[in-house]
Design a protein around this motif. Structure first.
Motif, PDB file in Angstrom:
ATOM      1  N   VAL A   1     -10.593   0.323  -5.602  1.00  0.00           N
ATOM      2  CA  VAL A   1      -9.164   0.554  -5.722  1.00  0.00           C
ATOM      3  C   VAL A   1      -8.934   2.047  -5.908  1.00  0.00           C
ATOM      4  O   VAL A   1      -9.421   2.636  -6.880  1.00  0.00           O
ATOM      5  N   GLU A   2      -8.219   2.652  -4.966  1.00  0.00           N
ATOM      6  CA  GLU A   2      -7.961   4.089  -5.001  1.00  0.00           C
ATOM      7  C   GLU A   2      -6.468   4.328  -5.143  1.00  0.00           C
ATOM      8  O   GLU A   2      -5.673   3.837  -4.348  1.00  0.00           O
ATOM      9  N   CYS A   3      -6.088   5.086  -6.161  1.00  0.00           N
ATOM     10  CA  CYS A   3      -4.679   5.351  -6.458  1.00  0.00           C
ATOM     11  C   CYS A   3      -4.407   6.844  -6.314  1.00  0.00           C
ATOM     12  O   CYS A   3      -5.198   7.671  -6.779  1.00  0.00           O
ATOM     13  N   SER A   4      -3.310   7.195  -5.658  1.00  0.00           N
ATOM     14  CA  SER A   4      -2.968   8.606  -5.478  1.00  0.00           C
ATOM     15  C   SER A   4      -1.463   8.779  -5.446  1.00  0.00           C
ATOM     16  O   SER A   4      -0.714   7.828  -5.203  1.00  0.00           O
ATOM     17  N   GLN A   5      -1.019  10.006  -5.685  1.00  0.00           N
ATOM     18  CA  GLN A   5       0.406  10.336  -5.607  1.00  0.00           C
ATOM     19  C   GLN A   5       0.700  10.924  -4.230  1.00  0.00           C
ATOM     20  O   GLN A   5      -0.033  11.784  -3.735  1.00  0.00           O
TER      21      GLN A   5
ATOM     22  N   ASN B   1      -5.803  -3.797 -10.752  1.00  0.00           N
ATOM     23  CA  ASN B   1      -7.201  -3.893 -11.161  1.00  0.00           C
ATOM     24  C   ASN B   1      -7.884  -5.002 -10.374  1.00  0.00           C
ATOM     25  O   ASN B   1      -7.287  -6.052 -10.110  1.00  0.00           O
TER      26      ASN B   1
ATOM     27  N   VAL C   1      -0.612  -0.243 -12.149  1.00  0.00           N
ATOM     28  CA  VAL C   1      -2.018  -0.093 -11.797  1.00  0.00           C
ATOM     29  C   VAL C   1      -2.577  -1.456 -11.417  1.00  0.00           C
ATOM     30  O   VAL C   1      -2.424  -2.433 -12.151  1.00  0.00           O
TER      31      VAL C   1
ATOM     32  N   VAL D   1      -6.731  -0.660  -1.381  1.00  0.00           N
ATOM     33  CA  VAL D   1      -7.842  -1.530  -1.779  1.00  0.00           C
ATOM     34  C   VAL D   1      -8.785  -1.662  -0.585  1.00  0.00           C
ATOM     35  O   VAL D   1      -8.360  -2.060   0.508  1.00  0.00           O
TER      36      VAL D   1
ATOM     37  N   THR E   1       3.681   6.385  -5.621  1.00  0.00           N
ATOM     38  CA  THR E   1       2.291   6.065  -5.925  1.00  0.00           C
ATOM     39  C   THR E   1       1.749   5.130  -4.860  1.00  0.00           C
ATOM     40  O   THR E   1       2.317   4.065  -4.606  1.00  0.00           O
ATOM     41  N   GLU E   2       0.672   5.533  -4.226  1.00  0.00           N
ATOM     42  CA  GLU E   2       0.031   4.726  -3.190  1.00  0.00           C
ATOM     43  C   GLU E   2      -1.319   4.226  -3.689  1.00  0.00           C
ATOM     44  O   GLU E   2      -2.126   4.996  -4.206  1.00  0.00           O
ATOM     45  N   THR E   3      -1.538   2.933  -3.537  1.00  0.00           N
ATOM     46  CA  THR E   3      -2.816   2.326  -3.909  1.00  0.00           C
ATOM     47  C   THR E   3      -3.435   1.687  -2.673  1.00  0.00           C
ATOM     48  O   THR E   3      -2.760   0.947  -1.951  1.00  0.00           O
TER      49      THR E   3
END
Length: 660
Positions: free
Chosen positions: A14-18, A6, A4, A31, A27-29
């Motif tokens: 910050v957006e996190c998704s599968q 931060n 993760v 910013v 896992t794609e993050t």
């Protein structure tokens, strides 16, 4: 669990998704930044930190304004300034950090370590004055079993989906001219190139020639600071009648490419040429000023770039002039300068104008080499098809030493991890007349890149190129992809690690692997083993240690691997081919002898009730391994194949081996 990220700034989201890619959950993050417009180009940095440590990092950073180089680190806080790509290992898998250049938001980013220490790092944003929102970073985490090359390809796909204008390599057809060998004037003659030198080289019959820097403006190499700020004052050649030259070369079926920079000439376009220009000095990012101040100083000074309104008109007139003289394509250099002169979006708009104007040469398949283009606006802008992937390893009049050769092979192969999903990779020209000609040739073979030389005509040695070319032709024996380091060596520096460095590429007939001795161990011999796991093989393969002086040695490629031994600047080449069941025996078809890349000479092979079918690019001596001795019939002639490696002369490109 995913890593993760931060943010320490309220300006970042910050957006996190599968996401599922090829059936694998990743896992794609993303910013994002939102803020207010500024009055000029602005640089701003933001701190990020992960929730867990990363073990190993490969950072590709701008060690010079136009070029990236690998740096190995153990903490995110140690990322070098102006890093454009990070491949990292975490406890849960592989993490890729991809700063973004987004044309729609007029922004470009990079990474650097944070002075705070710990595992903090900074996301540095370079934004045009109109920017109020931007995508700054894409991070992709994958399971441990995913290969680095696959991870980089998936990350590039996600970048292309997020960034407007980005195009992937699979969408870009390599111009057919670059599948044949060529020649460039630069290392051979520098800016003092003359017409007779090209005419002399034409007697060796390269398929294409690049008339590099020195044809446009009258410059003196010893006055290089002034030279690098000289604007283009005319479309016509300094001492060259291009129409007469192309006509002469066409008699030997040679296509001519000419060199220019993205700005026109190094310093831009002269005001009196009839195009709107402005006088500008580069706006250098802090990472370049701090990380390579000497290199920045080389380019400091006045430039005369075009106003945006004249980008397309300039290129249309320029390229129409070249095309009318019979020029077939171009080498476009100095592409990094646009970003620091007209900003991230301006750089992409200039490159887009150049790409659109290429229609002057023809509707498609125009040969273009992009050079000094390793910046995010250029990579994510999507216009480059074939691009250089490393700094020059040699310079006109400067002898190339072994350290330069080693550095070049390492840099090209690691930079290709990031760049190969976006462009066809170009490893630069080589000299056939120097001691390093053969090791460079082997590197080009496994790289799967265009092959072009830069010797003066009187020193050119065709024998260095023959093992790269299909027999009796000027066609380069092809690979399918870019040559990349094997996964377990990616986080090593082969110039200090006392073991050979493995590069691997796939071909229509199997794989080519090459090991290079890039560490100066003196008299000490280096050893290393290639394993089936390094190649992620699914089927059983046989291995041939390629030799140009004899047949070589072949055997099944077992779990014990294949050992190689060499000294500094040595190399070893392996060909890997799948083992097929043929009657009561097993066989592996390696391809034609006399080539560094024999499996690249194959178009296909299969077994059916008729026998073993083999299709080749051309006729020649076929190398194959058999598990035992048996008789076969080829075109009505009976041939006995022994157990082990066999060489069978073939007079045609397609044959059937029949039992009995």
């Amino acid at each position: 669990m995913a890593v993760v990220l931060n943010a320490r700034s309220d300006a970042l989201q910050v957006e996190c998704s599968q996401v599922v890619i090829d059936g694998i959950e990743c896992t794609e993050t993303i910013v994002k930044w939102t803020g207010v417009a500024s009055h000029s180009i602005i640089e701003e940095s933001f701190e990020l930190y992960p929730d867990r440590a990363l073990d190993q990092l490969l950072c590709l950073h701008r060690h010079k304004p136009p070029w990236t180089a690998p740096a190995l680190r153990n903490k995110l806080s140690e990322i070098p300034p102006e890093t454009l790509f990070v491949l990292a290992r975490s406890s849960s898998g592989t993490l890729l950090l991809c700063p973004l250049a987004h044309r729609g938001s007029s922004s470009s980013c990079c990474l650097r370590g944070s002075a705070r220490g710990l595992d903090d790092f900074e996301l540095v944003s370079l934004r045009d004055s109109s920017c109020t929102a931007a995508l700054l970073l894409l991070a992709l985490e994958l399971p441990p079993h995913v290969m680095a090359s696959t991870a980089a390809s998936w990350a590039a796909e996600r970048v292309a989906a997020r960034v407007g204008g980005a195009r992937l390599r699979r969408e870009k057809r390599l111009p057919s001219l670059f599948t044949r060998w060529g020649w460039c004037s630069w290392d051979a003659h520098g800016v003092q190139v003359q017409r007779w030198q090209l005419e002399a080289m034409s007697k060796h019959h390269p398929a294409w020639m690049v008339l590099d820097d020195g044809w446009q403006e009258e410059v003196r190499p010893e006055e290089w600071r002034q030279w690098l700020h000289t604007p283009q004052s005319r479309f016509g050649a300094k001492d060259f009648d291009l129409k007469e030259l192309t006509s002469q070369l066409s008699k030997d079926s040679i296509k001519l490419l000419v060199w220019h920079t993205l700005l026109g000439y190094w310093g831009g376009v002269a005001p009196e040429r009839g195009f709107r220009t402005r006088n500008l000095r580069p706006w250098w990012p802090s990472g370049l000023r701090e990380g390579c101040p000497g290199e920045v100083d080389v380019w400091e000074g006045d430039f005369s770039p075009l106003e945006k309104e004249d980008f397309l008109r300039f290129y249309r007139e320029f390229y129409e002039t070249l095309a009318s003289a019979g020029v077939a394509g171009v080498k476009c250099d100095g592409q990094f300068l646009a970003e620091v002169l007209v900003g991230p979006s301006g750089a992409q708009e200039l490159a887009a104008a150049q790409e659109k104007a290429l229609a002057a040469f023809g509707p498609s398949d125009v040969p273009v080499i992009s050079c000094m283009s390793m910046t995010l606006p250029m990579v994510h802008g999507g216009s480059a098809v074939l691009a250089r992937v490393s700094d020059d390893h040699a310079y006109p009049g400067v002898p190339e030493d072994a350290a330069s050769v080693a550095r070049h092979i390492w840099h090209c192969s690691t930079n290709s991890i990031w760049l190969a999903p976006f462009v066809h990779c170009d490893w630069d020209m080589l000299k056939t007349s120097e001691w390093h000609g053969t090791i460079h040739a082997v590197a080009r073979a496994v790289a799967g890149c265009p092959v072009y030389t830069s010797d003066p005509a009187e020193h050119f040695n065709l024998e260095i190129l023959r093992p790269l070319l299909l027999p009796g032709s000027d066609q380069v024996c092809p690979c399918l992809h870019a040559g990349l380091p094997i996964d377990r060596q990616i986080f090593q520096d082969p110039t200090v690690n006392r073991r050979p460095w493995w590069l691997l590429n796939s071909t229509a007939g199997g794989f080519m692997a090459a090991a290079f001795g890039l560490c100066d161990t003196g008299a000490e011999e280096m050893t290393e083993t290639l394993y089936p796991l390094d190649c992620h093989l699914v089927k059983e393969h046989a291995c041939l240690q390629v030799s140009l002086e004899g047949l070589g040695h072949a055997a099944p490629f077992s779990d014990a691997g294949w050992d190689v031994r060499m000294h500094y600047m040595g190399f070893a080449v392996l060909a890997l081919a799948p083992i097929l069941d043929f009657g009561e025996h097993r066989v592996a078809i390696f391809g034609l002898s006399g080539l560094w890349n024999p499996t690249g000479s194959l178009l296909g092979r299969w077994t059916d009730p008729e026998g073993l079918h083999v299709q080749l690019h051309c006729a020649g001596q076929l190398l194959l391994w058999s598990s035992g001795t048996f008789q076969t019939t080829i075109d009505g002639c009976q041939v006995t194949l022994s157990g082990g490696l066999n060489a069978v002369p073939l007079n045609q490109k397609e044959v059937v081996f029949a039992l009995g």
